[in-house]
Scaffold this motif. Structure first.
Motif, PDB file in Angstrom:
ATOM      1  N   SER A  42      16.133  18.860  18.265  1.00 45.86           N
ATOM      2  CA  SER A  42      15.226  17.854  18.896  1.00 45.86           C
ATOM      3  C   SER A  42      15.425  17.616  20.088  1.00 45.86           C
ATOM      4  O   SER A  42      16.635  18.175  20.647  1.00 45.86           O
ATOM      5  CB  SER A  42      15.249  16.520  18.059  1.00 45.86           C
ATOM      6  OG  SER A  42      16.548  16.130  17.970  1.00 45.86           O
ATOM      7  N   ILE A  43      14.749  17.174  20.980  1.00 47.24           N
ATOM      8  CA  ILE A  43      14.705  16.950  22.435  1.00 47.24           C
ATOM      9  C   ILE A  43      15.643  15.473  22.507  1.00 47.24           C
ATOM     10  O   ILE A  43      15.178  14.505  22.134  1.00 47.24           O
ATOM     11  CB  ILE A  43      13.440  16.743  23.143  1.00 47.24           C
ATOM     12  CG1 ILE A  43      12.640  17.951  23.233  1.00 47.24           C
ATOM     13  CG2 ILE A  43      13.746  16.350  24.659  1.00 47.24           C
ATOM     14  CD1 ILE A  43      11.247  17.835  23.765  1.00 47.24           C
TER      15      ILE A  43
ATOM     16  N   ILE B  80       8.560  13.640  20.799  1.00 48.04           N
ATOM     17  CA  ILE B  80       8.883  13.631  22.026  1.00 48.04           C
ATOM     18  C   ILE B  80       9.530  12.307  22.355  1.00 48.04           C
ATOM     19  O   ILE B  80       9.039  11.183  22.269  1.00 48.04           O
ATOM     20  CB  ILE B  80       7.358  13.921  22.928  1.00 48.04           C
ATOM     21  CG1 ILE B  80       6.923  15.022  22.595  1.00 48.04           C
ATOM     22  CG2 ILE B  80       7.823  13.672  24.760  1.00 48.04           C
ATOM     23  CD1 ILE B  80       5.343  15.202  23.104  1.00 48.04           C
TER      24      ILE B  80
ATOM     25  N   ILE C 173      11.204   9.911  27.914  1.00 43.75           N
ATOM     26  CA  ILE C 173      10.787  10.970  28.791  1.00 43.75           C
ATOM     27  C   ILE C 173      10.032  10.241  29.834  1.00 43.75           C
ATOM     28  O   ILE C 173       9.823  10.642  31.207  1.00 43.75           O
ATOM     29  CB  ILE C 173       9.907  11.918  28.241  1.00 43.75           C
ATOM     30  CG1 ILE C 173      10.223  13.480  28.771  1.00 43.75           C
ATOM     31  CG2 ILE C 173       8.433  11.580  27.907  1.00 43.75           C
ATOM     32  CD1 ILE C 173       9.807  14.653  28.114  1.00 43.75           C
TER      33      ILE C 173
ATOM     34  N   LEU D 290       5.831  21.467  27.431  1.00 45.10           N
ATOM     35  CA  LEU D 290       6.611  21.296  26.198  1.00 45.10           C
ATOM     36  C   LEU D 290       5.890  22.321  25.059  1.00 45.10           C
ATOM     37  O   LEU D 290       5.963  22.128  23.816  1.00 45.10           O
ATOM     38  CB  LEU D 290       6.721  19.993  25.737  1.00 45.10           C
ATOM     39  CG  LEU D 290       7.516  19.009  26.797  1.00 45.10           C
ATOM     40  CD1 LEU D 290       7.525  17.375  26.000  1.00 45.10           C
ATOM     41  CD2 LEU D 290       8.997  19.493  27.114  1.00 45.10           C
TER      42      LEU D 290
ATOM     43  N   LEU E 159       6.817  20.468  17.972  1.00 42.27           N
ATOM     44  CA  LEU E 159       7.128  18.970  18.421  1.00 42.27           C
ATOM     45  C   LEU E 159       6.050  18.051  17.166  1.00 42.27           C
ATOM     46  O   LEU E 159       5.054  19.012  17.170  1.00 42.27           O
ATOM     47  CB  LEU E 159       6.877  18.687  19.599  1.00 42.27           C
ATOM     48  CG  LEU E 159       7.835  19.149  20.510  1.00 42.27           C
ATOM     49  CD1 LEU E 159       7.659  19.036  22.184  1.00 42.27           C
ATOM     50  CD2 LEU E 159       9.205  18.659  20.339  1.00 42.27           C
TER      51      LEU E 159
ATOM     52  N   LEU F 267       1.075  20.173  26.370  1.00 42.79           N
ATOM     53  CA  LEU F 267       1.755  19.774  25.314  1.00 42.79           C
ATOM     54  C   LEU F 267       1.137  20.643  24.185  1.00 42.79           C
ATOM     55  O   LEU F 267       1.215  20.323  22.876  1.00 42.79           O
ATOM     56  CB  LEU F 267       1.832  18.398  24.911  1.00 42.79           C
ATOM     57  CG  LEU F 267       2.176  17.131  25.693  1.00 42.79           C
ATOM     58  CD1 LEU F 267       2.026  16.130  25.407  1.00 42.79           C
ATOM     59  CD2 LEU F 267       3.713  17.724  26.227  1.00 42.79           C
TER      60      LEU F 267
ATOM     61  N   ASN G 124       1.472  22.618  19.201  1.00 46.79           N
ATOM     62  CA  ASN G 124       2.673  21.806  18.691  1.00 46.79           C
ATOM     63  C   ASN G 124       1.891  21.226  17.631  1.00 46.79           C
ATOM     64  O   ASN G 124       0.784  21.540  16.957  1.00 46.79           O
ATOM     65  CB  ASN G 124       3.151  20.719  19.422  1.00 46.79           C
ATOM     66  CG  ASN G 124       4.376  21.226  20.420  1.00 46.79           C
ATOM     67  OD1 ASN G 124       5.466  21.717  20.070  1.00 46.79           O
ATOM     68  ND2 ASN G 124       3.807  21.288  21.814  1.00 46.79           N
TER      69      ASN G 124
END
Length: 206
Positions: A4-5, A29, A33, A44, A49, A68, A71
């Protein structure tokens, strides 16, 4: 990269470009951020995600490029995206986003490209789409967007016949179609177009 981020990404206060696309990153996410106040580009895309797009993205008021796509994102597009008044590129396609097409997107007058295709979005296109004078690519195909397409869309400088540039097919738009869109609307499910009172331009105040 996988996993994971980390939430700690929000501590990189001077970061201007974040590109961690084409990996196997999973999980949400992180809300943190939104602390990246210097960020100009966030890429990303092409990961795994999931969960929702954090509303805190709307805090990055200098963001110009948001990608994005591709995902497993769900839920609605947060209305806070309307705070990103420098945004030029919005790529959210190929996810599982739902809910109404945010009216706030059409107030982002710096936008050049809107790609929202292959989601489960609903709602309609407002007449203020004509304010997006820099828009040169608009793709919303394969959603559940409905209603009447406003005539004002024809003021945009789009290549209507090019499906890579303009594509609204596989939605539920009702006739009549504006002249610029006619013959380029693709397949539309018009089964609910009988009661036109249902479809109202959200810019009209009753």
């Amino acid at each position: 990269l996988n996993g994971s981020i980390p939430n700690e990404v929000g501590e990189l206060n001077n970061l201007e470009y974040l590109n961690i696309a084409f990996n196997q990153l999973s999980g949400p996410i992180p809300n943190t951020i939104g602390n990246l106040s210097s960020l100009k580009e966030l890429r990303l895309f092409q990961n795994e995600l999931s969960e929702t797009i954090p509303a805190e993205l709307g805090n990055i008021d200098g963001l110009r490029h948001l990608n994005l796509r591709n995902n497993n994102l769900v839920g609605t597009i947060p209305s806070s995206i309307g705070n990103l008044d420098q945004l030029e590129i919005l790529y959210l396609h190929n996810n599982s986003l739902s809910g109404n097409l945010p009216f706030e997107i059409f107030g982002l007058t710096s936008l050049k490209r809107i790609f929202l295709h292959n989601n489960q979005l609903s709602g309609s296109i407002p007449s203020i789409i004509s304010d997006l004078t820099y828009l040169n690519k608009f793709r919303i195909e394969s959603n559940n967007i409905s209603g009447i397409i406003p005539q004002e869309i024809c003021s945009l400088s789009l290549e209507w016949e090019d499906s890579i540039t303009f594509n609204i097919s596989n939605n539920s738009f009702c006739e009549p179609y504006p002249g610029c869109v006619q013959n380029h609307q693709g397949y539309q499910d018009t089964s609910n177009c009988g009661s036109m009172h249902y479809f109202k331009d959200p810019t009209i105040i009753h």
